[in-house]
Each structure stands twice: as C-alpha cells, then as structure tokens.
Design an enzyme around this catalytic site. Sequence first.
Site, PDB file in Angstrom:
ATOM      1  CD  GLN A  49      -2.513   1.758   0.263  1.00 22.15           C
ATOM      2  OE1 GLN A  49      -3.181   0.974  -0.400  1.00 22.15           O
ATOM      3  NE2 GLN A  49      -2.442   3.048  -0.033  1.00 22.15           N
ATOM      4  CD  GLN A  68      -3.297   7.807  -2.226  1.00 25.58           C
ATOM      5  OE1 GLN A  68      -4.079   6.882  -2.388  1.00 25.58           O
ATOM      6  NE2 GLN A  68      -3.592   9.033  -2.568  1.00 25.58           N
ATOM      7  N   PRO A 107      -6.049  -2.233   4.848  1.00 21.66           N
ATOM      8  CG  PRO A 107      -4.197  -0.799   4.878  1.00 21.66           C
ATOM      9  CD  PRO A 107      -4.643  -2.154   4.413  1.00 21.66           C
ATOM     10  N   GLY A 159     -10.624   0.928   2.119  1.00 23.45           N
ATOM     11  CA  GLY A 159     -11.733   0.380   1.352  1.00 23.45           C
ATOM     12  C   GLY A 159     -11.218  -0.047  -0.013  1.00 23.45           C
ATOM     13  N   GLY A 160     -10.523   0.862  -0.647  1.00 27.99           N
ATOM     14  CA  GLY A 160      -9.984   0.556  -1.961  1.00 27.99           C
ATOM     15  C   GLY A 160      -8.772   1.408  -2.253  1.00 27.99           C
ATOM     16  CG  MET A 161      -4.280   1.895  -3.382  1.00 24.71           C
ATOM     17  SD  MET A 161      -4.312   3.655  -2.917  1.00 24.71           S
ATOM     18  CE  MET A 161      -3.376   4.359  -4.272  1.00 24.71           C
ATOM     19  CD  GLU A 162      -6.271   5.995  -5.892  1.00 22.26           C
ATOM     20  OE1 GLU A 162      -6.725   5.297  -4.968  1.00 22.26           O
ATOM     21  OE2 GLU A 162      -5.859   7.158  -5.728  1.00 22.26           O
ATOM     22  CG  HIS A 193     -13.839   6.403  -4.647  1.00 26.25           C
ATOM     23  ND1 HIS A 193     -14.174   7.661  -4.178  1.00 26.25           N
ATOM     24  CD2 HIS A 193     -12.501   6.278  -4.436  1.00 26.25           C
ATOM     25  CE1 HIS A 193     -13.090   8.253  -3.705  1.00 26.25           C
ATOM     26  NE2 HIS A 193     -12.058   7.435  -3.842  1.00 26.25           N
ATOM     27  CD  GLU A 198      -9.026  10.172  -2.829  1.00 26.45           C
ATOM     28  OE1 GLU A 198     -10.167   9.769  -3.143  1.00 26.45           O
ATOM     29  OE2 GLU A 198      -8.002   9.464  -2.960  1.00 26.45           O
ATOM     30  NE  ARG A 246     -13.405   0.160   4.306  1.00 28.65           N
ATOM     31  CZ  ARG A 246     -14.536   0.211   3.613  1.00 28.65           C
ATOM     32  NH1 ARG A 246     -15.334  -0.848   3.572  1.00 28.65           N
ATOM     33  NH2 ARG A 246     -14.863   1.310   2.969  1.00 28.65           N
ATOM     34  CE  LYS A 256     -16.586   3.915   5.951  1.00 31.21           C
ATOM     35  NZ  LYS A 256     -17.260   3.697   4.684  1.00 31.21           N
TER      36      LYS A 256
HETATM   37  N1  BES Z   1      -6.740   6.693  -2.753  1.00 32.38           N
HETATM   38  C1  BES Z   1      -7.640   6.376  -1.708  1.00 32.38           C
HETATM   39  C2  BES Z   1      -6.999   5.637  -0.574  1.00 32.38           C
HETATM   40  C3  BES Z   1      -5.886   6.368   0.146  1.00 32.38           C
HETATM   41  C4  BES Z   1      -5.866   7.751   0.275  1.00 32.38           C
HETATM   42  C5  BES Z   1      -4.876   5.649   0.714  1.00 32.38           C
HETATM   43  C6  BES Z   1      -4.813   8.381   0.934  1.00 32.38           C
HETATM   44  C7  BES Z   1      -3.834   6.276   1.383  1.00 32.38           C
HETATM   45  C8  BES Z   1      -3.793   7.653   1.487  1.00 32.38           C
HETATM   46  C9  BES Z   1      -8.843   5.583  -2.210  1.00 32.38           C
HETATM   47  O1  BES Z   1      -9.242   5.929  -3.484  1.00 32.38           O
HETATM   48  C10 BES Z   1      -9.982   5.885  -1.301  1.00 32.38           C
HETATM   49  O2  BES Z   1     -10.368   7.017  -1.251  1.00 32.38           O
HETATM   50  N2  BES Z   1     -10.509   4.879  -0.615  1.00 32.38           N
HETATM   51  C11 BES Z   1     -11.615   5.037   0.296  1.00 32.38           C
HETATM   52  C12 BES Z   1     -12.877   4.479  -0.288  1.00 32.38           C
HETATM   53  C13 BES Z   1     -13.694   5.456  -1.028  1.00 32.38           C
HETATM   54  C14 BES Z   1     -14.984   4.795  -1.509  1.00 32.38           C
HETATM   55  C15 BES Z   1     -14.008   6.716  -0.279  1.00 32.38           C
HETATM   56  C16 BES Z   1     -11.319   4.207   1.518  1.00 32.38           C
HETATM   57  O3  BES Z   1     -10.418   3.389   1.475  1.00 32.38           O
HETATM   58  O4  BES Z   1     -12.012   4.380   2.517  1.00 32.38           O
HETATM   59 ZN    ZN Z   2     -10.111   7.863  -3.549  1.00 31.05          ZN
END
Ligand code: BES
Ligand code: ZN
Length: 631
Positions: free
Chosen positions: A163, A165, A290, A292-295, A319, A342, A580, A582
């Site tokens: 991971q 980012q 950790p 939800g998703g990573m692009e 997303h 974002e 996760r 969140k």
């Molecule tokens: N790029 C982010 C994840 C991220 C941001 C990882 C900053 C580390 C540092 C990803 O696109 C994201 O925003 N994921 C969200 C889910 C989304 C549906 C809001 C998440 O993981 O909660």
């Molecule tokens: Zn995002």
Amino acid sequence: MNRRATSAAGACLLLVSCVSRKPAEEPKPMNMNSDLHSYSQPGKVRVRHLDLECDVNFAKKILEGVATLTIEHALDAGAAPLILDTRDLVIDKAEISSGGDFKDAVFHLGPAHEYLGAPLSVEITPATTRVRVHYSTSPNASGLQWLDPAQTAGKSHPFLFTQSQAIHARSWIPLQDSPAVRFTYDARVRTPQALLALMSAENDPKARRSGEFAFHMPLAIPSYLMALAVGDLVFHPVSERAGIYAERPVIDKAAKEFEDTEKMIEAAETLFGPYRWGRYDILVLPPSFPFGGMENPKLTFATPTVIAGDKSLVSLISHELAHSWSGNLVTNATWRDFWLNEGFTTYIELRIQEKLYGKRRASMEAVLGRETLDRNLRDLPEPDQILYVDLAGRDPDEGMTEIPYVKGALFLRTLEENFGRERFDNFIRGYFDHFAFQSITTQQFIDYLKENLLDRNKPIAARIPWQDWIFQPGLPAGAAQPSSDAFEKVRGQARRWFKRELATANLQTAGWTTQEWLHFLLFFDSNQIDAGRMADLDARFHLTESGNAEILAQWLLLATRNGYSAADRKVENFLISVGRRKFLKPLYEELVKTPEGHRRAEAIFAKAKSGYHPISAASVTEILTKELENK
Ligand code: BES
Ligand code: ZN
C-alpha cells in the site's frame, strides 16, 4: 539520452517555479508546487523509468531488490546528486552508468525522519543516465503487509500486498517518492512457485505460476501507484477488459458482486472520455487491507468488506474506477493538492452511480456523504477544514479526512448546479484531456478553472465564492444541498420511534436498501438509546448478525455507545477479523471513552494487532495512547 526534462509535466513544473502569476485576491501560500514530503529534487535530476528486480522472501518477510532508475538532468542541475526517498531500507550498493557498464558509486544515507524516512544521495556525473541500487526492505516496512496462511481465506499459503499511498512506496523501493514525478516501469518478481504475483501494470489473466513474473507498465505513473500483491489468487473475467482476482474461496461471490464493472467503465467513458489504461481488474484482498480501496492503475485493490451479496456497496468500485481519470491521469502534484484527486473522484463516483443505478440511489449516497462531512466539520480544527490543507510538519496520511473527499465533491457539484450539467461536463472532459498524464497543483487547477469556466460565464461565476471553497474552512454559502425523499421517510420513522410514538414492531422497513438502513442508524449517532430498546431493534432486525459490514460497523458503534452488551462478543470478533481502518477507528474511539471500555480495547488490540496492517495498527495505537495521556 536527452539531458533536458522534456515532457510536458517536467517542463511545466520548472516553469511554474519561476513565473509568478497569482492574482491579487487570493491568499498566497508559499511554494505551491514544492513537495514537503519528499527529499528528492526532481527539478534537478528526474527519474523517468524504473527497472525493478525483486525477490519475495516470505520466510524473512523482506523484499530483496535491485532498482535501476533511468534519469534525466535539468540543464542547470550542475553537479547535483540523485536524491532518493527511502524508509527502513537496507542499502547494499549503488552503481551508476553513462550508457556502458555500471560502476560502483559513492552513496550516503541520511538520518531517518519519523515518517519521511531517510534521503539516499547517490553521487552522479552530468553524463550519468542510469543509477542502480541494491537493497532490501525491513520486516516492518510501512508499505507492506505480510500475512501468514491463517490470515488468508485459503489458510494454506502466505500473502503479501503493498500500500504505497501516500508516502510508503519508499519503504519498498528507493525512488523519488513524490506524486509530481511520473515514470514508466518494468519489473521482474520472483515468488514461491505456488503463488501468483500481480502489479499495477499489465497483468496477463492467463499467467502461469512459474515462480517468476515479468511486468510492463508503459504509461507514466507517480510512485504512490506502485503496487504488488502475491498470493494464492485466481482470476474470473467479467468482460473482455475487466476481471476479478481473489482467493479461491472468495472468487465466486466477488465476481457476482462486481459483475457491473464493465457497465461502470462504459458509464464513466460516456461522461469523461475514454478509459486509457487498457485492462481494468479488481484484486480482492484479505480483510486486513487497511483501506476500502486503492486505485492502483489497471488493478484496483479492494477490501472484501464491500462484498455484501447485493451490490449495495459497489460505489467503492465506482470510486476507484473514477481515479482512472481523477488521480491516475491527472494527479495531485503534492499531498496538499490531495483534494484534486479525491474531490473529483468522489464527484465522479456519484455520477457513475447515478448513471448505473439511478438518481434515487445516487441521492441517498450523496446525502450519506454529506452527513459524514457534517460530523467531521464539527470535530476538525478550522485549518484542517481547508481544501488546500497545510500539511507542513505532518504525515500526509493525516490529510485523509472527509474534507478533500466530500467538501471537494460538493464544490464541484455546486459548480455543476450553477453552470449546468452540459457545460460542466464539457469543462471536466477538457480538464482531463488538457492535463492527461501530468501532476498538477491547486494553482494550475484554479488557472484552468478561471480560463475555461469562470471567465467565460462571469454572471454565474460571480455567485460562486471559489476562493472560500479552496482556501477557507467550513462550507461557503450556496453550497449544493443533496437531498433524498426516501431518507425523509426514514428519518420520520426514526424520529417517531425515538420519541416512542412508533413501536419497534411497527417500523416499516420492508424494502429498505443498505443506504436507508445506514441513514436510520446514523440518526441515533447524536441520540442515546437505552440498552433495552437496542435489544428490541436487534430482536426484530438481527443487526448484530448483519452480513453487511457498513451496517454492522454502525450498529456495533451504537451498541458500544449505548451499553448493549449482547453485542460485545461481536465487537471483539469484528475488530479481530477486519483491519479496515475506517471501521476500526470509530469503534476504538468509542471504546476508550470509559475506563472499562478502555481495558476492553487494550485486550482486543493485544489479540488483533499482529493481524493489522502497520497503517491501521499505528492509528489504533494512537487512539489508545492519546486517551491514556488525557487521564
Ligand atoms: N486513494 C484512496 C486511498 C488512500 C488515500 C490511501 C490516501 C492512502 C492515502 C482511495 O481511493 C480511497 O479514497 N478509498 C476510500 C474508499 C472510497 C470509496 C471513499 C477508503 O479506502 O475508505
Ligand atoms: Zn479515492
């Protein structure tokens, strides 16, 4: 090799630093394009391509790597060294080449900063075109999680995922770890024979498990999109260009849940122009992921907690897919500009959802977002409510609040509502084309916005305090106000039930979607329910047994807050089985509010910690210790 930084992105960055064109009415943040979170100096020497060789050593929980970087020098670079970011890396050797053989180079690893890591300077000459670093990672690398077989669905093979980012790529590859630097890459990865390796690159759905995998990424990406996963994975196609990777016990459910992926890509393409990355695959990770998703380009990483069985949480895929335009194609140049990634993505996510599942669902999701923003605005200090957030002296992971996401999206939605959808969609499409494969600052966005939207429609522009949106805390007057008729009805029932005007048995919940349930539960966020009435709700709706992770997490939060102890075991199981962040953070924060809860939190964390990703473990540690300090 060309000695000048010739790409559009490179030229642009060099230009911006010497041309001052900020109009008088804006506050003047300094250094709008310098990255506080990287030691590298890409204005002098810039990495253009990475060749990575790496051995995945599960026994030692380390990667043993050789990174060969192709560089370009700026005209005025003089005798600048190449400075790379590293974090907890062991550097064995550095070599340089000016076209021919590699020769040993002098290198120096500076002192390690808490979260920035240590700068690695390699002495180069103006003729140097390639720099090679032999290194290995630490078992505690912040960007890697090594899972034992017991932590996977299949239970018989280990698993590794990265991971990167925001600034964790440097913990597994020495590179210029700034989102302003884009490079292409090739990689050769050696793994145990039984496992499959995948990267944020071209992945062959038919790849054989030979113990050695070659990857090619011909499109230039920033370092935070470097990604690797190794595990006992299988593939299931959902269309010609899209498919799912997951462990075998998960693959069928995952493929069903994400069967609309091709439709999502098509919806996004009609809105914002062609998908430029070739394949779009989704990797479903073990539950310790950790986020939800990573692009990660070509290969979104996703938590299994979005698999609800009814596609009700797939906005997460909308997303991550949306990032293929906002983020991966047009990238924030520094982490201060994170809202460009974002905010746009959250806006586009909702547009995709609307196109696929209709206005009713998209409106509900928009309102849920707005509700989390409002809660966040109540808690955050004013400086952190600013889109162009000041991260000086802070880990960029701290900028991950609802502000860049939901306030950012609301800004764009407000522009859309004022200028009209057609004009705004044209503007966004033009923006993606104009800045494609570049990393841009907030100032560049502002300049483009003025020239292509505001200045062309001055009477409308006069209604929008865009400076306040970007540089002030809170929400400006005139912010778009998403609303949902369905939620009005839910709220009416919640209110009457809360006032005991409506009996639990008479709640009309037939046909409620996940979003309606979430809205119902969120109503009680600021309203105490006694444990007996929690039990009534549970008896009728079996919420403690919910298979929907979002609903369950919100319910368990209410259970903890309201002393509904019948859910205690479930709270513990959930905190141990899911990583996760969140979901973890609010629950731990709730637990530590009472001395008894704090003891429980400590005990749960002691059991769960070894299964958490370093990022989640750090967040929980902070919650547990901050609370102790307050006592
Ligand atoms: N790029 C982010 C994840 C991220 C941001 C990882 C900053 C580390 C540092 C990803 O696109 C994201 O925003 N994921 C969200 C889910 C989304 C549906 C809001 C998440 O993981 O909660
Ligand atoms: Zn995002």
